[in-house]
Design a protein around this motif. Structure first.
Motif, PDB file in Angstrom:
ATOM      1  N   ILE A  59       0.845  -1.195   0.000  1.00  0.00           N
ATOM      2  CA  ILE A  59       0.000   0.000   0.000  1.00  0.00           C
ATOM      3  C   ILE A  59       0.880   1.245   0.000  1.00  0.00           C
ATOM      4  CG2 ILE A  59      -1.705   1.317   1.304  1.00  0.00           C
ATOM      5  CD1 ILE A  59      -2.884  -1.295   2.234  1.00  0.00           C
ATOM      6  N   SER A  76       2.923   7.650  -4.320  1.00  0.00           N
ATOM      7  CA  SER A  76       2.568   8.472  -5.468  1.00  0.00           C
ATOM      8  C   SER A  76       1.796   9.728  -5.061  1.00  0.00           C
ATOM      9  CB  SER A  76       1.740   7.645  -6.460  1.00  0.00           C
ATOM     10  OG  SER A  76       0.618   7.102  -5.804  1.00  0.00           O
ATOM     11  N   ASN A  77       1.124   9.671  -3.913  1.00  0.00           N
ATOM     12  CA  ASN A  77       0.346  10.829  -3.486  1.00  0.00           C
ATOM     13  C   ASN A  77       1.122  11.763  -2.571  1.00  0.00           C
ATOM     14  OD1 ASN A  77      -2.635  10.661  -4.388  1.00  0.00           O
ATOM     15  ND2 ASN A  77      -2.037   8.569  -3.930  1.00  0.00           N
ATOM     16  N   ALA A  80       2.512   1.469  -3.587  1.00  0.00           N
ATOM     17  CA  ALA A  80       1.626   1.689  -4.727  1.00  0.00           C
ATOM     18  C   ALA A  80       0.697   2.884  -4.535  1.00  0.00           C
ATOM     19  CB  ALA A  80       0.801   0.429  -4.986  1.00  0.00           C
ATOM     20  N   HIS A  81       0.282   3.154  -3.302  1.00  0.00           N
ATOM     21  CA  HIS A  81      -0.751   4.170  -3.125  1.00  0.00           C
ATOM     22  C   HIS A  81      -0.287   5.403  -2.360  1.00  0.00           C
ATOM     23  CE1 HIS A  81      -4.075   1.868  -4.786  1.00  0.00           C
ATOM     24  NE2 HIS A  81      -3.562   0.802  -4.206  1.00  0.00           N
TER      25      HIS A  81
END
Lengths: 350, 291
Positions: free
Chosen positions: B200, B207-208, B203-204
C-alpha cells in the motif's frame, strides 16, 4: 422467496454477537476514558444470493458493521463466518477472506487513488493476489465493459476525468475484480443523482444474477433498500431493532422506530403528504446510551419496562411463520396500530 | 474486446498527473529561466576538466589578484594568482556536491521515516516524531556547525553533518502528507483488496506524497548549498587547496577593498544557485497545485 432464506440449510453470512466499542480520549488527564458503543451485539444470517439491506440514521453503526465485516477494524467480540471462512485478524486468513468479500464505498472519488489510472486501480487487487499483470489487465477491461464503460475510452483515464456515476461503476468493477462471493455496499449509491442511482441499482441487480453474488446493502434511503433488498435489518444506536423480509417489514413494521422511519419517507401521493415528522431530534449519544431500550427517549409508547431492561429480538407476529423479529417490550400493546402510509401496488393486506 | 485491438487504439485521453505538471511548469517563464541557469552552472561544473582554461591549483605570485577582464584571465586571478574562471568551475563541483548530495540522502532517509511514521501512526509515529523533535530543538546552522566541528573538517564529514540536519524537516513534511493520505478511502479499499502495508505504501501512498515532498526538497537545496558554503567559509567544510565557493569567498575576503568584484564572484554563484532552486521550487509548487 424470502421464506426460502429461513429454511435454507447453509448461510453464506453468519454473524453472531458482533460488538465494537471505541474509546474516546478523556476530556481531562486521568479521567476515565469514555466508550462509544458503536455496535452492540449484532447477529444475523444470510442465505447465498440474498440481499440484506441495513438501514438506520447516521451514526447508528451501519458503516462500522461494514468495516468490521471487512476486517478493516478489529471487533471486540463476536463470530463472523462468510463464504465458509471465519473472519480473523490473522494476515493470511484475512487475505483469503478478502478475495471472497469486497466492498464499495460511498465516496466514489476518495475511494480511487487519484494518481492511478482506472485500469491500474481495478488491476491492483488481482495483482496483489498473484494474478499475472496481463491477465489482470484483461479482466479489468472485461469488467469495465461489463459495468458499461468502454475499455478503450476509459481504461487509461484518471478518476478526476470521469463523472461520479462512472467513478462508482469503476469502484464496482474494482470490487468484482477479485471474483468475490459477497459484496458490501456502504452507502454506495447515496451520493449519486437519482437518474444515475437507478442505473447503478439496475446494474447491481444484473451483476448479482450474473456473478451469483450476495449483497449487504447499507443505506439510509428506505426506497432504495426496498427496491434492492430481500431482507432488511433496521439499526438504532448500534443495535438491531427489527429484522425480517423486506416486504413484511415495510408492510407491517413492528418496532416504533421502524414505523417512524417508514412514516418519514416522503409520500408519493400529493393528497397524503407527510405532515409532522414522526420522530424529532437527534439520536442520543452512543457514548452513554439510554438504559433498557435505547429508543425509549424518542419513543411514543414508553412504559416502565422500557427503562428497566433491554428488549430482546422476538417474533413480530407469533402467529406468522415468517422470520420477522423486533426488539421491543411493547410489541403486544402496539400490534395493529400501524396505518400504512404509502398507497402503491404492494399494499392491500392492511 | 481483444488485447490486440486495445493496443491498436490507445485511449485518446491518457494525460497522467505528471504530464500535466510538466506542461504547466514549462509554461512558467521564471521556472524556465531558473532551469536554464541551473543547467548552465551544473554543466559547467560537470565539464570543468574539459572546458576550464587552466589548472585550478596552478598559481603564480606575479599574477596575484588581477582584476576581472585581464587578458588570459577573463574573470581575473585569486590571491595566489590562480585563474578565477577555472577555480569557479571546479569549485562548483565541490559546492554543488556538498549542497545537493545531503538533500538526496536526507530525502531517502527522512522520506522513508516520515512515510512509516505517518502510515503506521500510534507508537511508531510517536517514537520517530519525538526523536525528530529533539533534533528540531537546535537551530539548523548551529547543529550543522556542531556536528561538522565534532567530526572535523572535510567534504565527507560536511555531507554527513548536513544530511543529519536536513532529515528532521523532511520527516515532518512527509509525515504530515502521509497522515492526510492515510485516512482516505482508497487506502482502505486497497487494504480491503488484501494488500499489505508495504504494498500500500509503495503503490498508493508514495505516489500521493511524493509531490509536496519533492517541492520541499527542492527548496531545501538552496538552504543546503548555503550551509555547505557557510561551513567551508568558517573552515569546517572543504580544505584548501580544494576549490570550493565558500572557501574561495573566505580566502578572497582580504581583497574586498582592492578587488571587490573579484571577491564577490563566488558569492554571486552561491546566490544564483540558491535563488534558482528556490524559485524553481515555487514554480513546481504552483504547477502541482491542480485543484
Amino acid at each position: 422467496m424470502s421464506s426460502t432464506v429461513v429454511t435454507a440449510p447453509d448461510f453464506i453470512v453468519d454473524v453472531a454477537g458482533l460488538r465494537k466499542q471505541f474509546k474516546v480520549r478523556p476530556e481531562r488527564f486521568g479521567a476515565k476514558p469514555k466508550v462509544v458503543h458503536a455496535v452492540s451485539d449484532i447477529s444475523f444470517k444470510l442465505a447465498p444470493g440474498a440481499t440484506l439491506g441495513i438501514v438506520g440514521e447516521s451514526g447508528c453503526g451501519k458503516s462500522t458493521v461494514a468495516r468490521l465485516l471487512m476486517g478493516l477494524i478489529e471487533a471486540d467480540d463476536g463470530d463472523v463466518r462468510m463464504a465458509g471462512l471465519q473472519l480473523s485478524q490473522q494476515p493470511d486468513q484475512l487475505k483469503a477472506m478478502r478475495s471472497k468479500v469486497q466492498m464499495v464505498f460511498q465516496d466514489s472519488y476518495a475511494s480511487l487513488n487519484p494518481r492511478m489510472s482506472i485500469e491500474a486501480s481495478i488491476m491492483f487487487g488481482p495483482v496483489v493476489h498473484g494474478v499475472p499483470r496481463d491477465e489482470a489487465r484483461h479482466t479489468a477491461h472485461d469488467l469495465l465493459a461489463r459495468v458499461g464503460l468502454e475499455p478503450a475510452r476509459f481504461a487509461g483515464r484518471y478518476p478526476h476525468e470521469v463523472s461520479g456515476g462512472q467513478r462508482q461503476r469503476v469502484n464496482i468493477a474494482r470490487a468484482l475484480a477479485l471474483k468475490p462471493e459477497i459484496v458490501i455496499f456502504d452507502e454506495a449509491v447515496s451520493a449519486l443523482d437519482k437518474s444515475v442511482e437507478i442505473q447503478v441499482l439496475n446494474l447491481l441487480q444484473d451483476l448479482k444474477a450474473e456473478f451469483k453474488l450476495t449483497y449487504l446493502f447499507i443505506s439510509h434511503d428506505l426506497n432504495v433498500v426496498q427496491y434492492i433488498s430481500d431482507q432488511v435489518l433496521v439499526m438504532y444506536l448500534g443495535k438491531i431493532v427489527e429484522i425480517g423480509p423486506v416486504q413484511d417489514v415495510y408492510e407491517r413494521p413492528a418496532h416504533p422506530y421502524t414505523r417512524a422511519l417508514l412514516a418519514s419517507m416522503p409520500s408519493m401521493d400529493p393528497w397524503r403528504r407527510t405532515q409532522a415528522p414522526p420522530i424529532v431530534g437527534d439520536p442520543p449519544s452512543p457514548i452513554d446510551p439510554p438504559s433498557g431500550c435505547r429508543f425509549r427517549t424518542r419513543c411514543q409508547f414508553t412504559a416502565q419496562a422500557c427503562a428497566a431492561s433491554e428488549p430482546l429480538l422476538q417474533a413480530a407476529d407469533a402467529s406468522s411463520s415468517i422470520d420477522h423479529r423486533a426488539a421491543c417490550h411493547m410489541l403486544a400493546a402496539t400490534a395493529g396500530t400501524w396505518q400504512p402510509l404509502i398507497a402503491d401496488g404492494t399494499e392491500g393486506a392492511a | 474486446m481483444s488485447a490486440a485491438s486495445l493496443l491498436a487504439e490507445p485511449s485518446p485521453k491518457q494525460s497522467s498527473y505528471w504530464d500535466d505538471v510538466a506542461r504547466r511548469l514549462l509554461r512558467d517563464k521564471v521556472s524556465i529561466a531558473c532551469m536554464l541557469l541551473l543547467a548552465l552552472i551544473v554543466l559547467g561544473a560537470l565539464l570543468a576538466p574539459w572546458i576550464a582554461p587552466g589548472d585550478p591549483s596552478m598559481g603564480s605570485v606575479l599574477k596575484r589578484l588581477k582584476p576581472v577582464g585581464t587578458p588570459g584571465h577573463i574573470l581575473g586571478t585569486d590571491e595566489l594568482g590562480r585563474d578565477m574562471l577555472t577555480r569557479l568551475l571546479y569549485g562548483g563541483r565541490t559546492s554543488l556536491l556538498m549542497g545537493m548530495a545531503p538533500v538526496g540522502m536526507a530525502l531517502l532517509i527522512g522520506g522513508t521515516l516520515g512515510m512509516v511514521a505517518g502510515f503506521r501512526g500510534g507508537l511508531v509515529n510517536a517514537l520517530i516524531m519525538r526523536t525528530v523533535d529533539v533534533l528540531f530543538a537546535f537551530p539548523s546552522v548551529l547543529l550543522a556547525v556542531a556536528i561538522a566541528g565534532a567530526l572535523g573538517a572535510g567534504v565527507g564529514n560536511t555531507l554527513l553533518a548536513l544530511t543529519i540536519v536536513l532529515i528532521p524537516p523532511l520527516v515532518r513534511v512527509t509525515e504530515s502528507a502521509t497522515t492526510q493520505v492515510r485516512s482516505l478511502d482508497f487506502i482502505e479499499a486497497a487494504r480491503a483488496s488484501g494488500a499489505g502495508d508495504g504494498t500500500i505504501m509503495r503503490a498508493h501512498v508514495l505516489s500521493n506524497v511524493i509531490g509536496p515532498v519533492l517541492v520541499y526538497a527542492t527548496s531545501l537545496l538552496s538552504v543546503s548549498i548555503i550551509m555547505a558554503a557557510g561551513l567551508s567559509f568558517i573552515g569546517l567544510g572543504a580544505k584548501p587547496p580544494t576549490a570550493e565557493w565558500g572557501l574561495m569567498l573566505n580566502s578572497l575576503r582580504n581583497a574586498i577593498y582592492s578587488q571587490p568584484l573579484l571577491a564577490a564572484l563566488p558569492g554571486v554563484l552561491i546566490f544564483a544557485v540558491s535563488l534558482g532552486f528556490n524559485l524553481l521550487a515555487d514554480g513546481l509548487r504552483t504547477a502541482m497545485d491542480v485543484k
